[in-house]
Design an enzyme around this catalytic site. Structure first.
Site, mmCIF file in Angstrom:
data_model
loop_
_atom_site.group_PDB
_atom_site.id
_atom_site.type_symbol
_atom_site.label_atom_id
_atom_site.label_comp_id
_atom_site.label_asym_id
_atom_site.label_seq_id
_atom_site.Cartn_x
_atom_site.Cartn_y
_atom_site.Cartn_z
ATOM 1 N N HIS A 155 0.958 6.052 1.735
ATOM 2 C CA HIS A 155 1.846 6.676 2.773
ATOM 3 C C HIS A 155 2.902 7.496 1.985
ATOM 4 O O HIS A 155 3.234 8.548 2.495
ATOM 5 C CB HIS A 155 2.329 5.940 3.897
ATOM 6 N N ARG A 168 -9.459 8.257 -1.186
ATOM 7 C CA ARG A 168 -10.421 8.572 -0.232
ATOM 8 C C ARG A 168 -11.235 9.752 -0.723
ATOM 9 O O ARG A 168 -10.788 10.722 -1.615
ATOM 10 C CB ARG A 168 -9.761 9.023 1.146
ATOM 11 N N GLU A 225 -11.220 -9.282 3.021
ATOM 12 C CA GLU A 225 -9.940 -8.884 3.323
ATOM 13 C C GLU A 225 -10.251 -8.640 4.953
ATOM 14 O O GLU A 225 -11.018 -7.769 5.506
ATOM 15 C CB GLU A 225 -9.339 -7.577 2.807
ATOM 16 N N ASN A 252 0.829 -1.146 0.064
ATOM 17 C CA ASN A 252 0.059 0.245 0.146
ATOM 18 C C ASN A 252 0.889 1.321 -0.151
ATOM 19 O O ASN A 252 1.728 1.427 0.919
ATOM 20 C CB ASN A 252 -1.013 0.092 1.278
ATOM 21 N N THR A 305 -8.452 3.781 7.947
ATOM 22 C CA THR A 305 -9.749 2.831 8.236
ATOM 23 C C THR A 305 -10.006 2.344 9.516
ATOM 24 O O THR A 305 -9.094 1.469 9.918
ATOM 25 C CB THR A 305 -9.741 2.241 6.895
ATOM 26 N N HIS A 334 -5.712 3.779 -1.989
ATOM 27 C CA HIS A 334 -6.944 3.926 -1.432
ATOM 28 C C HIS A 334 -7.327 5.449 -1.835
ATOM 29 O O HIS A 334 -6.426 6.449 -1.318
ATOM 30 C CB HIS A 334 -6.841 3.974 0.140
ATOM 31 N N GLU A 337 -8.450 0.751 -3.215
ATOM 32 C CA GLU A 337 -9.569 0.583 -1.978
ATOM 33 C C GLU A 337 -10.476 1.657 -2.098
ATOM 34 O O GLU A 337 -9.895 3.048 -2.592
ATOM 35 C CB GLU A 337 -8.603 0.653 -0.705
ATOM 36 N N ARG A 360 -7.187 13.039 0.506
ATOM 37 C CA ARG A 360 -6.008 13.365 1.544
ATOM 38 C C ARG A 360 -4.823 12.976 1.156
ATOM 39 O O ARG A 360 -3.792 13.458 1.395
ATOM 40 C CB ARG A 360 -6.505 13.058 2.924
ATOM 41 N N HIS A 402 -3.988 -4.472 7.626
ATOM 42 C CA HIS A 402 -4.258 -3.345 8.324
ATOM 43 C C HIS A 402 -3.371 -3.305 9.789
ATOM 44 O O HIS A 402 -3.574 -4.436 10.585
ATOM 45 C CB HIS A 402 -5.464 -2.931 8.822
HETATM 46 N N1 PXP Z 1 -5.994 -3.007 4.166
HETATM 47 C C1 PXP Z 1 -7.180 -1.751 3.980
HETATM 48 C C2 PXP Z 1 -8.321 -2.098 3.658
HETATM 49 C C3 PXP Z 1 -6.687 -0.519 4.511
HETATM 50 O O1 PXP Z 1 -7.428 0.289 4.609
HETATM 51 C C4 PXP Z 1 -5.172 -0.370 4.833
HETATM 52 C C5 PXP Z 1 -4.808 1.273 5.441
HETATM 53 O O2 PXP Z 1 -5.223 2.021 4.260
HETATM 54 C C6 PXP Z 1 -4.472 -1.443 4.662
HETATM 55 C C7 PXP Z 1 -4.865 -2.557 4.334
HETATM 56 C C8 PXP Z 1 -2.854 -1.085 5.184
HETATM 57 O O3 PXP Z 1 -2.629 -0.902 6.342
HETATM 58 P P1 PXP Z 1 -1.457 -0.419 7.176
HETATM 59 O O4 PXP Z 1 -0.969 0.773 6.390
HETATM 60 O O5 PXP Z 1 -1.685 -0.202 8.519
HETATM 61 O O6 PXP Z 1 -0.298 -1.378 6.677
#
Ligand code: PXP
Length: 249
Positions: free
Chosen positions: A10, A45, A150, A7, A101, A43, A70, A49, A196
């Site tokens: 960030h 949003r 998920e 992901n 999330t 994602h 996402e 953001r 997550h």
């Molecule tokens: N899965 C989903 C559905 C999420 O919303 C997120 C956060 O954007 C993640 C996985 C990844 O989470 P993390 O950044 O804490 O590894």
């Protein structure tokens, strides 16, 4: 093998802190793929953001593995997914005030909102629902025709990150919930993914969940990259400055 989807939201968060041009999430997607990622997760949003619409378009163009988008189950997002055609759409709950999330999707109360997912599936997109490891939500996910779930690993990760004997008991009970959820989802014909809050400590145990096919991990990988790359980044700036002010030998 368990697939790793990285992901890269960030990276976009860091860019948006200055509303500038770096770091570029498209480059992050390429590097993640070159380093062994099996997929890229972003994602989009509603408040934009971090990931922007242009990122989604460009990342769709460059990703060679799989793109997992996402998004909230809104008409705007369904329209964007239809246009972009990611490989996977993961439907997530979204609250404007949340930092990330929080909690899984309530599939039971949102059945009608999820209906447009059928159109995505008809065009070959896999639809995954991000849910808590709750038997009722798993049943509802299978009922409404999702391809994947998920499992939200946030409560497990939170328990793991706490210390002490109580922490260990909590970790076991959160892990057991995920274990039972995986078994149930598999029995109902759902593909099992998770994510997550997973990091370099708590991911080991998660790898032993039965039927697990994909992990979505972001924050800890990008956090680790800051330190793995800091040494090199400082050295390069030091050399750049020196090359301007020190006479060449
Ligand atoms: N899965 C989903 C559905 C999420 O919303 C997120 C956060 O954007 C993640 C996985 C990844 O989470 P993390 O950044 O804490 O590894």
């Amino acid at each position: 093998m368990i697939a790793l989807h990285v992901n890269i939201d960030h990276v976009a968060t860091l860019r948006q802190a200055r509303r500038g041009v770096e770091p570029e999430p498209v480059t992050a997607a390429g590097i993640a793929e070159m380093s062994g990622a099996d997929g890229i997760t972003i994602h989009l949003r509603e408040d934009r953001r971090h990931i922007q619409d242009r990122d989604v378009k460009l990342i769709r163009e460059v990703v060679q593995t799989r793109l997992n988008l996402e998004m909230a189950a809104t008409s705007e997002m369904f329209r964007i997914a239809e246009e972009i055609q990611p490989d996977i759409v993961t439907l997530v709950p979204e609250k404007r005030e949340e930092v990330t999330t929080e909690g899984g999707l309530d599939v039971i109360s949102n059945r009608s909102v999820l209906l447009p997912m059928e159109k995505l599936q008809a065009s070959g997109i896999r639809v995954s629902l991000f849910i808590d490891p709750d038997p009722k939500q798993i049943e509802a996910s299978a009922d409404c025709g999702a391809d994947d779930i998920e499992l939200h690993t946030g409560s497990y990760a939170h328990a793991f990150n706490r210390h002490g004997q109580n922490g260990i008991k909590d970790v076991d009970s959160e892990y057991n919930r995920l274990h039972q959820a995986s078994e149930m989802a598999h029995r109902l014909g759902l593909k099992v993914n998770a994510g997550h809050g997973l990091n370099y400590h708590n991911t080991r145990r998660i790898c032993h969940l039965p039927h697990l096919e994909e992990l979505n991990i972001g924050h800890s990988i990008i956090s680790r990259a800051v330190f793995d790359g800091l040494h090199q980044a400082v050295r390069e700036m030091r050399e750049l400055i020196d090359s301007e002010v020190l006479p060449a030998r």
